[in-house]
Design a protein around this motif. Structure first.
Motif, PDB file in Angstrom:
ATOM      1  N   TYR A  58      -8.716   9.744   8.478  1.00  0.00           N
ATOM      2  CA  TYR A  58      -8.796   8.240   8.699  1.00  0.00           C
ATOM      3  C   TYR A  58      -8.242   7.707   9.859  1.00  0.00           C
ATOM      4  CZ  TYR A  58     -10.975   7.484   4.073  1.00  0.00           C
ATOM      5  OH  TYR A  58     -11.753   7.695   3.114  1.00  0.00           O
TER       6      TYR A  58
ATOM      7  N   ALA B 171       6.490   5.668  14.344  1.00  0.00           N
ATOM      8  CA  ALA B 171       7.249   4.933  14.354  1.00  0.00           C
ATOM      9  C   ALA B 171       8.744   5.560  14.998  1.00  0.00           C
ATOM     10  CB  ALA B 171       7.793   4.356  12.799  1.00  0.00           C
TER      11      ALA B 171
ATOM     12  N   LEU C 212       9.403  11.427   0.272  1.00  0.00           N
ATOM     13  CA  LEU C 212      10.870  11.383   0.989  1.00  0.00           C
ATOM     14  C   LEU C 212      11.762  11.180  -0.356  1.00  0.00           C
ATOM     15  CD1 LEU C 212      12.105  11.525   3.758  1.00  0.00           C
ATOM     16  CD2 LEU C 212      11.996   9.166   3.948  1.00  0.00           C
ATOM     17  N   PHE C 213      11.313  10.181  -1.173  1.00  0.00           N
ATOM     18  CA  PHE C 213      12.200   9.707  -1.878  1.00  0.00           C
ATOM     19  C   PHE C 213      12.399  11.084  -2.961  1.00  0.00           C
ATOM     20  CE2 PHE C 213      12.652   8.164  -6.108  1.00  0.00           C
ATOM     21  CZ  PHE C 213      13.795   7.541  -6.365  1.00  0.00           C
TER      22      PHE C 213
ATOM     23  N   TRP D 218      -4.225  11.907   5.343  1.00  0.00           N
ATOM     24  CA  TRP D 218      -4.811  10.465   5.350  1.00  0.00           C
ATOM     25  C   TRP D 218      -4.819  10.241   7.025  1.00  0.00           C
ATOM     26  CZ3 TRP D 218      -7.100   6.717   2.464  1.00  0.00           C
ATOM     27  CH2 TRP D 218      -7.165   5.450   3.085  1.00  0.00           C
TER      28      TRP D 218
ATOM     29  N   ARG E 296       1.938   6.069   5.035  1.00  0.00           N
ATOM     30  CA  ARG E 296       3.306   5.925   4.897  1.00  0.00           C
ATOM     31  C   ARG E 296       3.742   5.872   3.317  1.00  0.00           C
ATOM     32  NH1 ARG E 296       5.185   2.212   9.716  1.00  0.00           N
ATOM     33  NH2 ARG E 296       3.362   2.611  11.040  1.00  0.00           N
ATOM     34  N   SER E 297       3.062   5.214   2.520  1.00  0.00           N
ATOM     35  CA  SER E 297       3.314   5.089   1.337  1.00  0.00           C
ATOM     36  C   SER E 297       3.563   6.530   0.705  1.00  0.00           C
ATOM     37  CB  SER E 297       2.304   4.398   0.294  1.00  0.00           C
ATOM     38  OG  SER E 297       2.355   3.084   0.853  1.00  0.00           O
TER      39      SER E 297
ATOM     40  N   PHE F 292       6.601   8.127   2.132  1.00  0.00           N
ATOM     41  CA  PHE F 292       7.911   7.483   1.528  1.00  0.00           C
ATOM     42  C   PHE F 292       8.185   8.255   0.127  1.00  0.00           C
ATOM     43  CE2 PHE F 292       7.340   3.886   4.743  1.00  0.00           C
ATOM     44  CZ  PHE F 292       8.446   4.446   5.501  1.00  0.00           C
ATOM     45  N   ILE F 293       7.025   8.188  -0.701  1.00  0.00           N
ATOM     46  CA  ILE F 293       7.070   8.781  -1.720  1.00  0.00           C
ATOM     47  C   ILE F 293       7.566  10.203  -1.916  1.00  0.00           C
ATOM     48  CG2 ILE F 293       5.902   9.551  -3.699  1.00  0.00           C
ATOM     49  CD1 ILE F 293       3.836   7.113  -3.503  1.00  0.00           C
TER      50      ILE F 293
ATOM     51  N   TRP G 262      -9.891  14.555   0.301  1.00  0.00           N
ATOM     52  CA  TRP G 262      -8.755  13.620   0.007  1.00  0.00           C
ATOM     53  C   TRP G 262      -8.981  12.629  -1.457  1.00  0.00           C
ATOM     54  CZ3 TRP G 262      -6.687   8.757  -0.466  1.00  0.00           C
ATOM     55  CH2 TRP G 262      -5.268   8.611  -0.320  1.00  0.00           C
TER      56      TRP G 262
ATOM     57  N   ALA H 244      -0.611   2.285   6.156  1.00  0.00           N
ATOM     58  CA  ALA H 244       0.109   1.759   4.693  1.00  0.00           C
ATOM     59  C   ALA H 244      -0.088   3.037   3.723  1.00  0.00           C
ATOM     60  CB  ALA H 244      -0.320   0.752   3.989  1.00  0.00           C
TER      61      ALA H 244
ATOM     62  N   TYR I 114       5.190  10.751  10.925  1.00  0.00           N
ATOM     63  CA  TYR I 114       5.893   9.471  11.121  1.00  0.00           C
ATOM     64  C   TYR I 114       6.629   9.039  12.035  1.00  0.00           C
ATOM     65  CZ  TYR I 114       8.737   5.683   9.446  1.00  0.00           C
ATOM     66  OH  TYR I 114       9.125   4.458   8.904  1.00  0.00           O
TER      67      TYR I 114
END
Lengths: 570, 570, 570
Positions: free
Chosen positions: A413, A471, A428-429, A409, A421-422, A425-426, A363, A418, A467
């Motif tokens: 881990y 959530a 996703l964007f 990740w 998620r980050s 989200f990247i 990783w 975070a 995800y």
């Protein structure tokens, strides 16, 4: 835009240049012919047609240079006989070879008339050639082999700059108009030569789909769909079958046309696809249906699939760092993501076999190089010659790596925190960023390479399922469902397209022109001729790089004209 | 240094070049004039003064080219009449328009003498023009409108390279000496045309101050100061009032001079300021005093302010990635931070409305693009044409993004942990790094843009307050206090300066030259002329890029001279 | 490859160019000689030998230009007397000076014959010169000093581009063949002038070894080895002794040859080594044996060692950001890691003195700039002139920073968590990546700089010990042991080599050519000559940068020839 603007100038200059230079060149050529007459006749008889024989009438010179490689071969039929001789060698490899070509004929369906394949032998594995030539008299054989080694245009390594100069398109798979290629354009090549490394993309696409449907059927987030795990099983078996087929075929190519594979390896875009087979294998291992799988995979699986990736990475990343032509600021292109994503997939597999620390190692390597690739691609340095102006399916690769990083990740881990998620989200964007430009993606012809562009979508879907587990809400579940359906639809469409192209239109594997570019531009020219083409080629590259190409090319061509004038008058 | 060094050479070459080329050009020009005489007379009569009428005496050509745009307009008064006609149209939009110009007169205080604004109409909204022209005979109208569409120099989009070529300064707001502009330099333009997007910077500055004082009054770390929340309230109301004023004025500009706004949008630096209005709104929403605020803002607030930012980001980041002239390695400049900081402010607002996951999404997008912008700016690639050699207040933007990232992390993940700390410390280091170079910041003339450079300081102060809450000690509290006082002092100074410039010296809004550059250099030149200017322009850019400009420009100009000689002799 | 390919052309052109230009130049030279005859005779008598005196016979001009600096000095012995005079000044600094030179003679062992050092005075500290000159008549002194200030080639700052142009090699320590240097090549320079800043690398290497052996002896992960802490103690004392010696010697250099140190400071690679002394001091403080150490170091230690680093960072990172010649995309090279690693070592030391937050601050600064350096180095931008094509020990620096970041994270945040692990794994991958290319590292001659390349290995070993503590298993312990042994072996080998070079072969400190490059190429040429050399120099740099150098250099040289022809005929 710049390149288009200046190309008339450049080409115009080119033709002028060549004409003024011809007198010197032909003199030179004549001398060269005389000097080399002793051994060249033999060599060219086998390796490249009868070029040197035909070239004697000087009046045909200019024409000849353009057609010699494309058609020079068709004049004599002696290589056909040579070919037939060698394919009836009678040993084991010959039978394998036959099955290769028969497969080719079955697939491409040219059927009637054995193609004159004599010049395809330039891409053959050297050892095979030696074996084939064992029937020839030993002196001729030596001359032939040494000739191949020294003179043939398929030499050890085509420089990276040559690929950029001779090819175009976001995948560097189209030959520029001004370029000759080594193989005939107007006939079908042997199937194996037309079978690119990109075919492993199919395995990537199907393998990731198998994982996706496994996750859909087992994820608590999407349990309300009540998807049966059979779908995943079927997909996995299909992926395995395709994998076996593709791997076998490519192994055959490796055995018989190793030189072609070398050229794919030196291709600045294709080289990244050499990661695809191993990533596809990892996908198969990760997606192994519970029915077949032990509770925990054996680490040997990891070693078998990740060690080649790791070795390749040491090689590729080393090339980025060492200052040659394959430095990152030159070769970075969206498919470079393939060479990074392997680390994250490897990390997921490492978690599957229980080697958490090793997964974290993978990783971290992935992260470091992802950073470099991401920033470099986003900057779009002017040195990045492979980056096309227009968007292309290849840009979907941008989504793959952060998605895989996110899943990995979580795998190594244990938390979808975070960091995961980050990355999700990247991804996703970037996904949204590409979707809103969907109109840019239209109008590209289908090719096998498209398959490689489905797995990023699938990886993004997988990350969205992870995800949604973390959530769980209406939006996240809807997102997971939406992305999954999109990627599955895409794969289904591609699957149908591929079948249609393969069996109905029989156009799945067009000639793979990218591997057949000449080592130098106009290899048949004399020394002087080479120099002048070198100039033109350089000016062209220059024209492409710089915004003031017009003036520089004009002034340069003018001073070059002056130069030749001066030469002629003195 | 390089550019300065070589500019004499380049300019010298330029003039020579133009002179030698003139014979061809004038011939060409004559032909063109003859060819286009039929319809051009009508068109230019309305759109650009009487250029074509004046151009007939060929002897004046060289002079004419330089002054036609600047002074050609002042000769005839017919457009004044035209203007007066259209502003008394009598419908609703006309009254709005009037209020716009009267506002302008109130503010800039030119007072006596209605300026001849005929040629300002090139920046008018197209639909407004149509409406105004409804009084003209329909045939003339058609000619006028189609002429505007096809021929006028304010065309759809000025290419990015043109901005870099025609403008200079760290904010690309000064016109190079060699450039014409489309509007008269020596008279005051309409107020709306002089009202740049940068005015939203005032809202950024005041809004962030309101938040800062709210934090100072409520933070346990600074409770020993016993600051009353009234200050924050007053600042917030002031910020709101300024916001309403600026937004209204800019809306009016949008209605009447949409073309001018298009040009601001295509400006490589200004485009980043299009994020400012939305960020300012977010600041207002975040700083909403508890007296007015519900316990939790409604998510609709977030949607209203963040969705435009998100849409703009998709556009801007997409331009970075797509290979045009606006790629990141070209356009990156300190104000690019504005296009990134919106994500972090959006994340803070998302936390305020309770949408934590959405905030994290924004944070991740911000991180990814911050990385790219940060590395690109730090590298100072030679392709980064907008980066000035000297430092400038715009560099304070460097501090804004990590500060905002730090606060946003705390807001969306609830902890001021290693990530938030790291971002805060990076911001702090960059702050120190700029402060020790404070002498570089002197000597710049005041402009509205300065306001944009206060909010980074305020954001840093806010982050330091958050840090002081987390790690309360003498040093951290002192830091928070010091930074807060510095930023407040700065804002107070700027506020006074702005008031003085606005009402005493009446110089707050100088002509906004940057929007009025011509599309091509020397648009009035013939085809041949254009070509030669193209050369010069290219050489200039080249000279700026490369360290060996001297020799290359010399050799190039020499070979170009040879070229023209050759042309003339043959 | 490109550079090699084109160098014949370029050099060829160079010589032609110089010859054609000579007539003008000599005329010019004569005029200049006449004009400057009044004061130059005096000046050169002291500062640069008798150049101007020898230059009068014009026929020797071409020869003279090449040898004047190398041999001009040896003709007159007057500066010997001058030197002897000034070293017997009788004050405190003179006795220090003596110890410096006698040390030099002791070490380099030339022994017999005091070298004529007259022209070495150009590198002397200005104040020292003034003091020495106090014996001269005051008018001559003034002329001398002002001459030194205005005319001497060792001016305030050699521009960065000049270093790139005149030097080569991965450490920019070899002078290009075409370059003159200011000092004689064929004799030994004063010891202090040959003592480069890189000698602090020895302290880095020994200091980090002391820490490593301290960690080995105390770490629970390697307790099975039962290593005695005495080794660490011995190493620490040795490191301290070497540190004191190196620091004293360099202080002497600073006192007597401050101009030489200025030149080292402006050297794009060497400047990074100015971090080395402070990092070495930090190593000593971190590795302080428990026998000597209090439970917690006093923060003053941190301040003493980190504040210089911090100040230097503000300077260096500011240079990266400001748009001059020392921008990051130009000067980034593996030794730039040295300017980053200081932050992480500072963070470790901050944790040692109990200033955790300050440590985190340092860590964050380090992270931000490490990102920039890492990405920039990985991209290998074509503007990165210092990056050599081949690998080199300097690449080991790549390993240092992530290792130190990993240890520092553990030190300041108390956990060897994902962040520390990731950095450690990145270091490990880079280590492997260099080890598999070990064959590239052969064939370099030993130099003191090699010492700097041992501390990355030691840092990696330390990080692996921390990792083995965190994840104790056979593999991690084996890794820690293996890495530690490798680095210790390396240091031992280097230690022996250094001793051999110092005392047996007496070749440890060769002439430090890199500091003695001329400010401009061929400073002795006239104005015309300078111009033509400027051209050649620019063309050369161009040739190095671009792949189409062949054609461009040809065309350019052609047009330059045309130019000079044109000049001569007109």
């Amino acid at each position: 835009m710049v390149a288009e603007h200046t190309s008339p100038n450049v080409t115009g200059h080119h033709s002028v240049d060549v004409q003024t230079v011809i007198p010197n060149e032909t003199n030179n050529q004549t001398k060269r012919n005389k000097r080399m007459n002793n051994n060249q006749m033999k060599l060219h008889g086998f390796s490249g047609g009868i070029e040197s024989g035909e070239r004697i009438p000087l009046a045909n010179k200019t024409f000849n240079r353009q057609v010699s490689l494309g058609t020079g071969v068709t004049v004599l039929g002696m290589d056909k006989g040579f070919k037939d001789t060698c394919s009836s060698n009678g040993d084991g490899s010959a039978s394998l070879h036959r099955s290769g070509t028969s497969l080719g004929r079955l697939r491409d369906g040219v059927g009637g008339g054995v193609p004159r394949k004599g010049d395809f032998s330039i891409f053959r594995t050297k050892s095979t050639l030696n074996k084939q030539n064992s029937l020839l008299p030993s002196r001729e054989l030596d001359a032939h082999v040494s000739g191949l080694m020294q003179e043939d245009p398929v030499n050890k390594s085509v420089p990276a700059g040559r690929y950029f100069a001779a090819l175009r398109g976001p995948e560097l798979d189209e030959v520029r108009d001004s370029e000759d290629i080594l193989l005939p354009k107007d006939e079908k090549w042997p199937f194996l030569l037309r079978f690119p490394i990109g075919c492993f993309g199919i395995c990537l696409g199907l393998g990731s789909q198998a994982i996706l449907w496994g996750a859909i059927s087992s994820s608590p987030a999407l349990s309300f769909l009540h998807i049966t795990p059979i779908i995943s099983l079927v997909l996995w078996v299909l992926a395995l079958a395709v994998m076996i087929f593709v791997a076998t075929t490519y192994s055959l190519k490796c055995m018989f046309y190793f030189e072609a594979i070398r050229r794919e390896y030196f291709h600045p875009v294709r080289v990244n696809f050499f990661f695809a087979p191993w990533i596809a294998c990892m996908f198969l291992a990760i997606g192994l249906p519970p029915a077949f799988a032990p509770a925990r995979l054996h680490p040997a699986v990891w070693c078998a699939f990740v060690i080649p990736v790791f070795a390749l990475e040491l090689k590729i990343y080393g090339q980025w760092l060492s200052g040659g032509k394959r430095r990152l600021c030159k070769v970075a292109n969206p498919s470079s993501h393939l060479s990074v994503v392997g680390n994250f997939v490897g990390a997921i597999l490492a978690a599957k076999v229980g080697w958490l620390e090793v997964g974290r190692f993978m990783w971290a390597i992935g992260l470091a190089h992802y950073l470099c690739v991401f920033v470099t691609l986003y900057q779009r340095l002017p040195t990045n010659e492979a980056l096309p102006k227009e968007l292309h399916p290849v840009y979907s690769m941008f989504v793959a790596t952060p998605s895989a990083a996110s899943i990995a990740w979580k795998a190594v881990y244990g938390e979808f925190d975070a960091v995961a998620r980050s990355f999700f989200f990247i991804a996703l964007f970037l996904y949204i960023s590409l979707v809103v430009r969907i109109e840019f993606f239209r109008g590209f012809r289908f090719s096998v390479a498209w398959w490689s562009y489905t797995f990023p979508m699938t990886t993004a879907s997988l990350a969205s399922i992870r995800y949604a587990e973390e959530a769980p809400c209406f939006f996240s579940k809807g997102l997971a469902l939406g992305l999954s359906m999109t990627s599955s639809t895409m794969v289904a469409l591609l699957f149908v397209s591929t079948l249609l192209h393969a069996f109905v239109w029989r156009s799945l594997f067009p000639n793979d022109l990218a591997i057949a570019i000449t080592k130098d531009k106009n290899t048949s020219g004399g020394k002087q001729g080479k120099k002048s083409t070198k100039k033109t080629y350089d000016i062209k590259r220059w024209a492409k790089q710089a915004p003031f190409s017009l003036v520089s090319s004009i002034t340069k061509s003018l001073s070059v004209d002056k130069d030749s004038d001066g030469h002629l008058t003195t």
